[in-house]
Motif scaffolding. Structure first.
Motif, short mmCIF file in Angstrom:
data_model
loop_
_atom_site.label_atom_id
_atom_site.label_comp_id
_atom_site.label_asym_id
_atom_site.label_seq_id
_atom_site.Cartn_x
_atom_site.Cartn_y
_atom_site.Cartn_z
N LEU A 20 24.29 -39.37 46.09
CA LEU A 20 23.99 -37.94 46.04
C LEU A 20 22.72 -37.67 45.26
O LEU A 20 22.53 -38.18 44.15
CB LEU A 20 25.13 -37.17 45.40
CG LEU A 20 26.38 -36.97 46.25
CD1 LEU A 20 27.43 -36.22 45.45
CD2 LEU A 20 26.05 -36.23 47.53
N VAL A 23 23.37 -31.46 44.57
CA VAL A 23 24.66 -30.79 44.71
C VAL A 23 24.40 -29.30 44.51
O VAL A 23 23.87 -28.90 43.48
CB VAL A 23 25.69 -31.30 43.69
CG1 VAL A 23 26.99 -30.54 43.81
CG2 VAL A 23 25.92 -32.80 43.86
N ARG A 26 29.10 -26.23 47.34
CA ARG A 26 29.84 -27.18 48.18
C ARG A 26 28.91 -28.06 49.01
O ARG A 26 29.35 -29.00 49.64
CB ARG A 26 30.78 -26.43 49.10
CG ARG A 26 31.89 -25.72 48.35
CD ARG A 26 32.85 -25.05 49.27
NE ARG A 26 32.13 -24.24 50.26
CZ ARG A 26 32.65 -23.22 50.91
NH1 ARG A 26 33.89 -22.87 50.69
NH2 ARG A 26 31.94 -22.54 51.77
N ARG A 27 27.64 -27.77 49.01
CA ARG A 27 26.67 -28.56 49.79
C ARG A 27 26.27 -29.80 49.01
O ARG A 27 26.04 -29.75 47.81
CB ARG A 27 25.44 -27.73 50.12
CG ARG A 27 25.74 -26.60 51.05
CD ARG A 27 24.43 -25.90 51.43
NE ARG A 27 24.68 -24.86 52.38
CZ ARG A 27 24.56 -23.57 52.13
NH1 ARG A 27 24.20 -23.16 50.93
NH2 ARG A 27 24.80 -22.68 53.07
N ARG A 28 26.15 -30.89 49.74
CA ARG A 28 25.73 -32.16 49.16
C ARG A 28 24.59 -32.71 50.00
O ARG A 28 24.56 -32.54 51.21
CB ARG A 28 26.87 -33.18 49.18
CG ARG A 28 28.17 -32.70 48.55
CD ARG A 28 28.06 -32.77 47.04
NE ARG A 28 29.34 -32.58 46.38
CZ ARG A 28 29.75 -31.43 45.89
NH1 ARG A 28 29.03 -30.36 46.02
NH2 ARG A 28 30.90 -31.35 45.26
N THR A 30 22.21 -36.40 50.34
CA THR A 30 21.92 -37.76 49.89
C THR A 30 20.41 -37.92 49.69
O THR A 30 19.61 -37.10 50.14
CB THR A 30 22.39 -38.79 50.93
OG1 THR A 30 21.62 -38.60 52.13
CG2 THR A 30 23.87 -38.69 51.20
#
Length: 66
Positions: A20, A23, A26-28, A30
């Protein structure tokens, strides 16, 4: 030592692509996706005539989806 943020993002995308990076609620996102998004912005600016060394200003909302 001088480094660019873009270089560090590219390095992390290459070595830790699934980790990750962002953040946002709720959105992540990479490192691989962040790098891809940065590359897309770079290509878009380049297609509009922006070149290395040019100064640009971006106004974006405070969001991972910006």
């Amino acid at each position: 030592m001088t480094w660019l943020l873009a270089d560090r993002v590219a390095e992390l995308a290459a070595t830790r692509p699934r980790d990750l990076a962002v953040v946002d609620g709720r959105r992540r996102m990479t490192w691989a996706r962040l790098s891809g998004r940065a590359d897309a912005i770079t290509r878009s600016m380049h297609s509009r005539g922006v070149r290395a060394g040019d100064r640009v200003a971006l106004e974006l909302p405070a969001s991972a989806e910006a």
